[in-house]
Motif scaffolding. Structure first.
Motif, PDB file in Angstrom:
ATOM      1  N   UNK A 169       0.898  -1.066   0.033  1.00  9.46           N
ATOM      2  CA  UNK A 169       0.144  -0.034   0.057  1.00  9.46           C
ATOM      3  C   UNK A 169       0.936   1.303   0.062  1.00  9.46           C
ATOM      4  N   UNK A 170       2.128   0.953   0.366  1.00 13.52           N
ATOM      5  CA  UNK A 170       3.008   2.234   0.596  1.00 13.52           C
ATOM      6  C   UNK A 170       4.214   1.879   0.225  1.00 13.52           C
ATOM      7  N   UNK A 171       5.105   2.553  -0.444  1.00 16.53           N
ATOM      8  CA  UNK A 171       6.447   2.284  -0.760  1.00 16.53           C
ATOM      9  C   UNK A 171       7.502   3.532  -0.542  1.00 16.53           C
ATOM     10  N   UNK A 172       8.793   2.934  -0.417  1.00 16.55           N
ATOM     11  CA  UNK A 172       9.719   4.097  -0.234  1.00 16.55           C
ATOM     12  C   UNK A 172       9.729   4.834   1.156  1.00 16.55           C
ATOM     13  N   UNK A 173      10.620   5.722   1.662  1.00 14.63           N
ATOM     14  CA  UNK A 173      10.722   6.278   2.776  1.00 14.63           C
ATOM     15  C   UNK A 173      11.666   7.573   2.804  1.00 14.63           C
ATOM     16  N   UNK A 174      11.178   8.447   3.686  1.00 16.47           N
ATOM     17  CA  UNK A 174      11.568   9.968   3.643  1.00 16.47           C
ATOM     18  C   UNK A 174      12.385  10.040   4.994  1.00 16.47           C
ATOM     19  N   UNK A 175      12.627   9.248   5.626  1.00 18.46           N
ATOM     20  CA  UNK A 175      13.149   9.057   7.238  1.00 18.46           C
ATOM     21  C   UNK A 175      14.621   9.147   6.987  1.00 18.46           C
ATOM     22  N   UNK A 176      15.158   8.707   6.310  1.00 20.40           N
ATOM     23  CA  UNK A 176      16.630   8.689   6.179  1.00 20.40           C
ATOM     24  C   UNK A 176      17.444   8.584   7.447  1.00 20.40           C
ATOM     25  N   UNK A 177      16.844   7.271   8.023  1.00 24.19           N
ATOM     26  CA  UNK A 177      17.967   6.802   9.066  1.00 24.19           C
ATOM     27  C   UNK A 177      19.432   6.749   8.779  1.00 24.19           C
ATOM     28  N   UNK A 178      20.280   6.820   9.488  1.00 24.06           N
ATOM     29  CA  UNK A 178      21.618   7.172   8.887  1.00 24.06           C
ATOM     30  C   UNK A 178      22.339   5.995   8.323  1.00 24.06           C
ATOM     31  N   UNK A 179      21.929   4.754   8.666  1.00 21.77           N
ATOM     32  CA  UNK A 179      22.334   3.528   8.162  1.00 21.77           C
ATOM     33  C   UNK A 179      21.766   3.059   7.199  1.00 21.77           C
ATOM     34  N   UNK A 180      20.614   3.294   6.597  1.00 22.22           N
ATOM     35  CA  UNK A 180      19.723   2.621   5.693  1.00 22.22           C
ATOM     36  C   UNK A 180      19.717   3.147   4.152  1.00 22.22           C
TER      37      UNK A 180
END
Ligand code: 5AD
Ligand code: SF4
Length: 439
Positions: free
Chosen positions: A155-166
């Motif tokens: 239902x959702x894809x991708x990420x805007x959180x930008x955890x430093x490891x990921x």
């Protein structure tokens, strides 16, 4: 009619890759492919890859090397790399492994039929775009075959959180939610094809914000609407970020009976210093308070999590803080990993913790998590749970399914039927599964 061409797909990584592999098989189904379980029989081999840790990415190259004799035996065999390694490395894959004919990222696999046609003509095809169009709307539909009782639905894809490891924001791109009506259409279709349980997928699924009637819908509203589908008995979702756990979603765990009492909510570390360095934007304390609220809504909620040990700068005390958090929360099950520096991420620039130190920490954390997992399983013995039977077991008359708490449960009883949801009394707890009897 000519024999159908055979497609062998091997999937690495997360559940979204499992979902994507099914969609890719459907897409190539429209080009005349049927899937095979044997790479030796295949006319096309696709590796749907994961880039999350170095080991996951390296596996791809060793696996590709093993296809060399197959390609020598069958010059018409085409080999493709899909998924997150494809996205991250693109054409480089073909330079490193000339066997590869096709490279396709997670956002462009609706173009596979055209790419397949091109490679059949002797071309090499690479597509790692982040296109404007929605791949789900452009996927050729496969046959509307009956489905297994439990299914994934992205239902959702991708990420805007930008955890430093990921690497996820780089491989899967920016956060995008599918519109409500398309999710509903797909869910209804799954239910018509025999699905009783749907797991909603997203790299950041609880940040879902799809366009729907009356404006933007959050995940809780979507779940409440899906729960109205007759025949759909169970809903789950994964994976979530603590900061997107909104009030209504917490409440839904208490008042929406179709939402199962299991939640995967990664915290990564129990040290505020490390959480800050990871750019998680929450503290150990705020996570624990959130768990308390969830448990107030649903006291029997079984919690799962993800942990990283050996993040750059992690001291013994930071690690002790992680163990303390695990003891305080109490997990029903969890995943834990040694930090792996990923090219292009901010943490990759930092000095790593020595490998032997990280290994030792991982070992200690896993011992604690295993102990908690065993305790949670053992506590099920004597209880009645509901089990959705998903497949036949190894013994005659045996069915294997999942409890509401996502425990694997074996029942040996000729009355147990595939796709049935039955009341089961748990009678024994093994290392990775429970045994039960129909009530
Ligand atoms: N190293 C180790 N583990 C990682 N994860 C994500 N990136 C890394 C990395 N660079 C873990 C996190 C995440 C899970 C899917 O994988 O715990 O929640
Ligand atoms: Fe691996 Fe992340 Fe890609 Fe899933 S989205 S396959 S976990 S890198």
């Amino acid at each position: 009619m000519a024999d159908p061409k055979k497609l062998f797909i091997k999937t690495y990584g997360c559940q979204m890759n499992v979902y994507d592999s099914e969609r890719m098989a459907e897409a190539l189904g429209a080009s005349g492919y049927v899937t095979t379980e044997r790479a030796e029989d295949a006319d096309m081999i696709l590796l749907n890859t994961c880039h999350i840790r170095e080991k996951a990415a390296e596996k791809v190259y060793s696996e590709l090397g093993r296809f060399k004799p197959l390609k020598a035996a069958n010059p018409d065999l085409k080999i493709g790399v899909a998924g997150c390694v494809a996205q991250a490395e693109g054409e480089e894959i073909m330079r490193r492994q000339p066997l590869v004919d096709l490279v396709v990222g997670p956002q462009t696999y609706h173009r596979l039929p055209a790419m397949e046609a091109a490679v059949r003509q002797g071309a090499r095809a690479v597509d790692t775009d982040f296109p404007e169009e929605d791949k789900f709307e452009h996927l050729p539909k496969g046959p509307r075959a009956r489905r297994a009782p439990a299914a994934f639905l992205t239902v959702q894809e991708g990420c805007d959180k930008f955890c430093a490891f990921c690497v996820v924001p780089y491989t899967r791109g920016a956060e995008v939610s599918r519109p409500v009506d398309r999710v509903l259409r797909e869910a209804e279709d799954l239910v018509e094809r025999g699905v009783r349980e749907i797991t909603l997928l997203g790299q950041n699924v609880n940040a879902y914000h799809g366009e729907g009637p009356g404006g933007t819908w959050g995940l809780a509203r979507l779940i409440r609407r899906l729960a109205k589908i007759e025949g759909l008995a169970r809903i789950r979702f994964t994976t979530s970020h603590p900061n997107d756990m909104e009030d209504d979603l917490i409440a839904a765990h208490g008042d929406e009976p179709k939402l199962m009492p299991y939640l995967h909510l990664p915290v990564q570390s129990g040290s505020d210093r490390i959480l800050k360095a990871m750019a998680r934007k929450h503290t150990a304390e705020s996570y624990i308070r959130l768990i308390e609220r969830l448990r107030a809504a649903r006291p029997d909620l079984l919690l799962s999590g993800d942990f990283i040990v050996g993040f750059p700068g992690e001291t013994d005390q930071d690690f002790e803080d992680t163990l303390a958090l695990v003891r305080e929360v109490g997990y029903g099950q969890a995943y834990s990993f040694k930090y792996s520096a990923r090219p292009g991420t901010p943490a990759a620039e930092k000095t790593p913790v020595p490998d032997d130190v990280a290994s030792e920490r991982l070992h200690r954390l896993q011992a604690l998590l295993t102990e908690q997992q065993r305790a949670a399983q053992d506590a099920m013995v004597g209880r009645e749970v509901s089990v959705l039977f998903e497949k036949a077991g190894r013994l005659p008359g045996q069915m294997v399914g999942k409890s509401d708490y996502l425990h694997a449960v074996h029942v040996t009883d000729p009355r147990a039927e595939l796709g049935q949801i039955a009341k089961v009394r748990i009678v024994a707890s093994g290392p990775n599964s429970l045994a039960g009897e129909l009530v």
